[in-house]
Write a protein that holds these residues in place. Structure first.
Motif, PDB file in Angstrom:
ATOM      1  N   LEU A 133       0.869  -1.262  -0.195  1.00 39.76           N
ATOM      2  CA  LEU A 133       0.093   0.177  -0.113  1.00 39.76           C
ATOM      3  C   LEU A 133       0.553   1.359  -0.037  1.00 39.76           C
ATOM      4  O   LEU A 133       0.623   2.313  -0.357  1.00 39.76           O
ATOM      5  N   PHE A 134       2.317   1.487   0.205  1.00 38.59           N
ATOM      6  CA  PHE A 134       2.891   2.726   0.551  1.00 38.59           C
ATOM      7  C   PHE A 134       4.163   2.031  -1.492  1.00 38.59           C
ATOM      8  O   PHE A 134       4.512   1.206  -1.664  1.00 38.59           O
ATOM      9  N   GLU A 135       4.607   3.397  -1.668  1.00 39.10           N
ATOM     10  CA  GLU A 135       5.822   3.073  -2.190  1.00 39.10           C
ATOM     11  C   GLU A 135       6.621   4.080  -1.373  1.00 39.10           C
ATOM     12  O   GLU A 135       6.969   5.226  -0.941  1.00 39.10           O
ATOM     13  N   ILE A 207       5.699   6.433   1.166  1.00 38.53           N
ATOM     14  CA  ILE A 207       4.075   7.349   1.163  1.00 38.53           C
ATOM     15  C   ILE A 207       3.510   5.634   0.370  1.00 38.53           C
ATOM     16  O   ILE A 207       3.376   5.623  -0.140  1.00 38.53           O
ATOM     17  N   PRO A 208       2.120   6.828   1.332  1.00 35.75           N
ATOM     18  CA  PRO A 208       1.165   5.950   1.730  1.00 35.75           C
ATOM     19  C   PRO A 208       0.543   6.011   0.043  1.00 35.75           C
ATOM     20  O   PRO A 208       0.154   7.382  -0.547  1.00 35.75           O
ATOM     21  N   TYR A 240       4.747   4.647   9.827  1.00 34.35           N
ATOM     22  CA  TYR A 240       4.656   5.133   8.230  1.00 34.35           C
ATOM     23  C   TYR A 240       3.088   4.359   8.395  1.00 34.35           C
ATOM     24  O   TYR A 240       2.823   3.202   8.690  1.00 34.35           O
ATOM     25  N   THR A 241       2.324   5.632   8.509  1.00 32.59           N
ATOM     26  CA  THR A 241       0.540   4.978   7.912  1.00 32.59           C
ATOM     27  C   THR A 241       0.016   5.434   7.190  1.00 32.59           C
ATOM     28  O   THR A 241       1.203   6.744   6.294  1.00 32.59           O
TER      29      THR A 241
END
Length: 246
Positions: A133-135, A207-208, A240-241
Motif C-alpha cells: 500500500l506504500f511506495e 509514502i502511502p 509510516y501509516t
C-alpha cells in the motif's frame, strides 16, 4: 517519528523536548554506526554515511557529536551489531502501519512492537502484508518561509529539483516536498545541498498510495496509543501509516 508527516509534525520535532531530542540523536548515532560498518568511515566514499550526516544536520545534531560518532564506530566495528528490521500490521479501522526498527536485540524490539499493536487494538501482520500500500521514495522537505527568505519561489525550486534529477516538487501550505527515486536520493540531495538549500528533512521514506480517514473518537484514541507506544521504543526508527490525521 512518522516518515511522511505533515510539516506541523516536522516543526514539532524541531522544537521537541530534550528527551525526544535525545532519542532522535540516539537513533541517528545507531545509523552512523551501521553506515560506517557497511561502507567505512569516509563519507566521500560512503554515500549512506553521507546521507546520515545530512539527516543529522537537519535534526540540529552538533558537528562534534557527528564526528565523534563516526570515530567511535570506526574504532569498534567488531562490536557494532545493529540490524534493520521492518514490521507491518494494521491499527484499528484498517489503518496500515509500517514500523522500521534499528536494533541490537531483535527479541526486545519484537516485544515492543507487538505490545504497541496489541494495546492499541491493532494486529501485527506478516512481511508484505501492508507494504504494497506504500511506495518507497526519497523525500526532501524545504521550509517555504525559509525558501522565500532566500529568494526561491516554487518555479525556481522546481527547476532546481528537476535539474538535480528529482521526480517532482509538491507545494504544500507551508513547505515544499521534493520526491526522488530511492536510488537517486543521495545524488539529488547532494546536488541540492550544493545549491545551499537548507533542508528540514531528507530521508528515504514510505509514502502511502491512498490515505484513510478515521472519525470515530475511540478509534483515534487507539491509533494514537499505538503510535505513541511505538515512538517510545528506543529501537523504533520510523513509523509510516496511511492514516490521514485531521
Amino acid at each position: 517519528m512518522s516518515g511522511h508527516s505533515k510539516y506541523s509534525n516536522i516543526k514539532a520535532k524541531k522544537e521537541k523536548n530534550d528527551a525526544a531530542k535525545g532519542k532522535i540523536f540516539t537513533i541517528i548515532g545507531h545509523e552512523i554506526a551501521l553506515a560506517v560498518k557497511q561502507g567505512g568511515a569516509d563519507p566521500a566514499s560512503n554515500s549512506k554515511l553521507k546521507d546520515v550526516i545530512a539527516k543529522a544536520k537537519a535534526n540540529n545534531m552538533p558537528n562534534d557529536t557527528i564526528q565523534n560518532g563516526i570515530k567511535r564506530a570506526a574504532g569498534a566495528l567488531d562490536t557494532v551489531n545493529f540490524e534493520e528490521l521492518q514490521y507491518e500490521g494494521y491499527g484499528v479501522n484498517g489503518v496500515a502501519i509500517i514500523v522500521k526498527v534499528l536494533t541490537d536485540n531483535k527479541n526486545r524490539s519484537a516485544a515492543d512492537v507487538r505490545s504497541a499493536f496489541t494495546k492499541g487494538k491493532g494486529s501485527l501482520g506478516s512481511q508484505g502484508s501492508v507494504s504494497f500500500l506504500f511506495e518507497e521514495k526519497g523525500q526532501i522537505i524545504l521550509d517555504k518561509e525559509e525558501m522565500e527568505d532566500l529568494g526561491h519561489d516554487a518555479e525556481a525550486l522546481m527547476d532546481m529539483a528537476i535539474m538535480a534529477g528529482a521526480e517532482d516538487l509538491l507545494e504544500r501550505d507551508d513547505y515544499y516536498e521534493i520526491l526522488t527515486d530511492p536510488g537517486e536520493f543521495s545524488s539529488v540531495r547532494e546536488k541540492l545541498e550544493q545549491e545551499n538549500l537548507p533542508m528540514a528533512e531528507a530521508d528515504v521514506v514510505m509514502i502511502p498510495g491512498n490515505t484513510v480517514s478515521v472519525t470515530d473518537e475511540e478509534a483515534v484514541k487507539n491509533l494514537r496509543k499505538t503510535l505513541d507506544l511505538l515512538d517510545a521504543s528506543d529501537d523504533v526508527q520510523n513509523v509510516y501509516t496511511n492514516w490521514e490525521e485531521e
